[in-house]
Design a protein around this motif. Structure first.
Motif, short mmCIF file in Angstrom:
data_model
loop_
_atom_site.label_atom_id
_atom_site.label_comp_id
_atom_site.label_asym_id
_atom_site.label_seq_id
_atom_site.Cartn_x
_atom_site.Cartn_y
_atom_site.Cartn_z
N GLY A 1 4.50 3.25 -9.00
CA GLY A 1 4.76 2.46 -7.80
C GLY A 1 4.53 3.23 -6.53
O GLY A 1 4.13 4.40 -6.55
N LEU B 1 4.08 0.33 -12.57
CA LEU B 1 5.21 -0.37 -11.95
C LEU B 1 4.97 -0.59 -10.46
O LEU B 1 4.31 0.23 -9.81
CB LEU B 1 6.49 0.46 -12.12
CG LEU B 1 6.88 0.81 -13.56
CD1 LEU B 1 8.12 1.70 -13.58
CD2 LEU B 1 7.12 -0.46 -14.39
N TRP C 1 -5.25 -1.00 -0.43
CA TRP C 1 -5.23 -2.25 -1.20
C TRP C 1 -6.55 -2.99 -1.00
O TRP C 1 -7.14 -3.49 -1.95
CB TRP C 1 -4.07 -3.16 -0.77
CG TRP C 1 -2.68 -2.60 -0.79
CD1 TRP C 1 -1.65 -3.00 0.03
CD2 TRP C 1 -2.12 -1.60 -1.64
NE1 TRP C 1 -0.51 -2.29 -0.26
CE2 TRP C 1 -0.76 -1.42 -1.28
CE3 TRP C 1 -2.62 -0.80 -2.66
CZ2 TRP C 1 0.09 -0.51 -1.90
CZ3 TRP C 1 -1.79 0.13 -3.28
CH2 TRP C 1 -0.46 0.25 -2.90
N LYS D 1 1.64 9.41 -19.41
CA LYS D 1 2.99 8.90 -19.13
C LYS D 1 3.02 7.82 -18.04
O LYS D 1 3.89 6.94 -18.06
CB LYS D 1 3.91 10.07 -18.71
CG LYS D 1 5.33 9.61 -18.51
CD LYS D 1 6.38 10.68 -18.51
CE LYS D 1 7.76 10.02 -18.37
NZ LYS D 1 8.80 10.92 -17.94
N1 CO8 Z 1 8.36 7.06 -5.96
C1 CO8 Z 1 8.68 8.36 -5.79
N2 CO8 Z 1 9.00 9.20 -6.83
C2 CO8 Z 1 8.98 8.68 -8.06
C3 CO8 Z 1 8.67 7.32 -8.31
C4 CO8 Z 1 8.35 6.50 -7.19
N3 CO8 Z 1 7.97 5.20 -7.31
N4 CO8 Z 1 8.76 7.09 -9.65
C5 CO8 Z 1 9.12 8.26 -10.20
N5 CO8 Z 1 9.27 9.22 -9.25
C6 CO8 Z 1 9.63 10.62 -9.44
C7 CO8 Z 1 11.12 10.77 -9.69
O1 CO8 Z 1 11.84 10.76 -8.48
C8 CO8 Z 1 11.16 12.10 -10.40
O2 CO8 Z 1 11.03 13.12 -9.43
P1 CO8 Z 1 12.07 14.38 -9.44
O3 CO8 Z 1 11.76 15.07 -10.75
O4 CO8 Z 1 11.68 15.16 -8.25
O5 CO8 Z 1 13.43 13.80 -9.41
C9 CO8 Z 1 9.87 12.11 -11.22
O6 CO8 Z 1 9.01 11.14 -10.60
C10 CO8 Z 1 10.06 11.72 -12.66
O7 CO8 Z 1 10.73 10.46 -12.67
P2 CO8 Z 1 12.04 10.18 -13.54
O8 CO8 Z 1 12.83 11.42 -13.70
O9 CO8 Z 1 12.73 9.01 -12.94
O10 CO8 Z 1 11.35 9.81 -14.93
P3 CO8 Z 1 11.95 8.88 -16.07
O11 CO8 Z 1 11.02 9.04 -17.22
O12 CO8 Z 1 13.38 9.11 -16.27
O13 CO8 Z 1 11.81 7.36 -15.49
C11 CO8 Z 1 10.68 5.55 -14.39
C12 CO8 Z 1 10.54 6.81 -15.25
C13 CO8 Z 1 11.39 4.44 -15.16
C14 CO8 Z 1 9.26 5.09 -14.06
C15 CO8 Z 1 11.47 5.85 -13.11
O14 CO8 Z 1 10.90 7.01 -12.52
C16 CO8 Z 1 11.45 4.77 -12.08
O15 CO8 Z 1 12.16 3.78 -12.22
N6 CO8 Z 1 10.63 4.92 -11.01
C17 CO8 Z 1 10.59 3.98 -9.93
C18 CO8 Z 1 9.82 2.72 -10.29
C19 CO8 Z 1 9.81 1.74 -9.14
O16 CO8 Z 1 10.82 1.27 -8.68
N7 CO8 Z 1 8.60 1.41 -8.63
C20 CO8 Z 1 8.41 0.48 -7.53
C21 CO8 Z 1 8.31 1.24 -6.25
S1 CO8 Z 1 8.22 0.16 -4.80
C22 CO8 Z 1 6.62 -0.36 -4.77
O17 CO8 Z 1 5.82 0.00 -5.58
C23 CO8 Z 1 6.25 -1.31 -3.68
C24 CO8 Z 1 4.72 -1.47 -3.58
C25 CO8 Z 1 4.31 -2.31 -2.40
C26 CO8 Z 1 4.00 -1.46 -1.20
C27 CO8 Z 1 3.54 -2.24 -0.03
C28 CO8 Z 1 3.92 -1.47 1.25
C29 CO8 Z 1 3.58 -2.19 2.52
#
Ligand code: CO8
Length: 258
Positions: free
Chosen positions: A64, A107, A88, A59
């Protein structure tokens, strides 16, 4: 070493690292990124490893950086002690070949880690994106730099500014991934590629990687000069003698990684 958020194993000369925080879609929390850096250091130090495969679950490769942890950060703490920088660096500067085998979501930092690897083999369900803009930030682990180099300015701008995801077919067309395979075949194909690489001379594979990476850092004539010097130096290796002798003798080469 026993890890909590990743799994590691070796198969022959291939090291496999599997990101393993299924409940959070392999979000890159501090613990996971620390463990990833440690696992890479172990494989780097192990002369019996010739290639590494980095993968996640069906999945999610990684959804991210862990947003719940990121939320707590402030400018000064990030500036003084960026908790991700070590990881990194450890992926981007990993000297041996490393393949990202991506299924599901890659992502934000997940997409960025995949791009730090030498190439990406993607399953048909893979989705790549830099959705940071939806969180009020921009990519911070190389996304604004590596994505345009991989897919060109137009698509990189589109993805980083709209936050939309790219499916696996589009990613292959755009040159982000080297191969697109059915979900069930992902690890077999990635392992086969890694085994092929690991069967070559390790120093020559590492020099090849170093030389290709130079193409992204310096101009063409300097790059060609660098390549020529490294090519010449390869004639000091036992593996060059063996590889060419094996061809002349019409037999398989047995590289000693020397
Ligand atoms: N961080 C923390 N928890 C997450 C993340 C995340 N990035 N992605 C998913 N989860 C968690 C959800 O909160 C959820 O937890 P819970 O069941 O406790 O609520 C669980 O994983 C399952 O996720 P969903 O219920 O949301 O699952 P869906 O199938 O509905 O959706 C998605 C999947 C589309 C992937 C959705 O989870 C999503 O949009 N996630 C976030 C994606 C995102 O925005 N990523 C970018 C993050 S920022 C980043 O990566 C910056 C990097 C640079 C760092 C440099 C630092 C100096």
């Amino acid at each position: 070493m026993a890890y909590k958020t990743i799994q590691t194993k070796t198969e022959g000369r291939v090291g496999v690292i599997t990101l393993d925080r299924p409940k959070a879609l392999n979000a890159l929390c501090d613990e996971l990124t620390g463990e990833l850096a440690d696992a890479l250091a172990e494989f780097e130090a192990n002369e019996d490893i010739g290639c590494v495969v980095l993968t996640g679950s069906t999945k999610a490769f990684a959804a991210g950086a862990d947003i719940k942890e990121l939320q707590e950060k402030d400018f000064v703490s990030l500036y003084l002690n960026d908790p991700f920088a070590k990881t990194w660096e450890s992926v981007a500067r990993f000297r041996k070949p490393i393949i990202a085998a991506v299924s599901g979501y890659a992502l934000g930092g997940g997409c960025e880690i995949a791009m730090m690897c030498d190439f990406i083999i993607a399953a048909e369900n893979a989705k790549f994106g830099q959705p940071e803009i939806n969180l009020g930030v921009m990519p911070g682990a190389g996304g604004t730099q590596r994505l345009p180099r991989a897919v060109g300015k137009s698509k990189a701008m589109d993805m980083c500014l709209t936050g939309r995801m790219m499916n696996a077919e589009e990613a292959e067309r755009a040159g982000l991934v080297s191969r697109l395979v059915p979900v069930d075949d992902l690890m077999d194909v990635a392992m086969e590629a890694a085994e092929a690489i690991a069967s070559k001379s390790l120093p020559i594979a590492m020099m090849t990687k170093e030389s290709i990476n130079r193409a992204f850092e310096i101009g063409l004539s300097e790059g060609i000069r660098f390549e020529r010097r490294v090519f010449h130096s390869q004639f000091a290796t036992e593996d060059q003698s063996e590889g060419m002798a094996a061809f002349a003798d019409k037999r398989a080469a047995h590289f000693k990684h020397r």
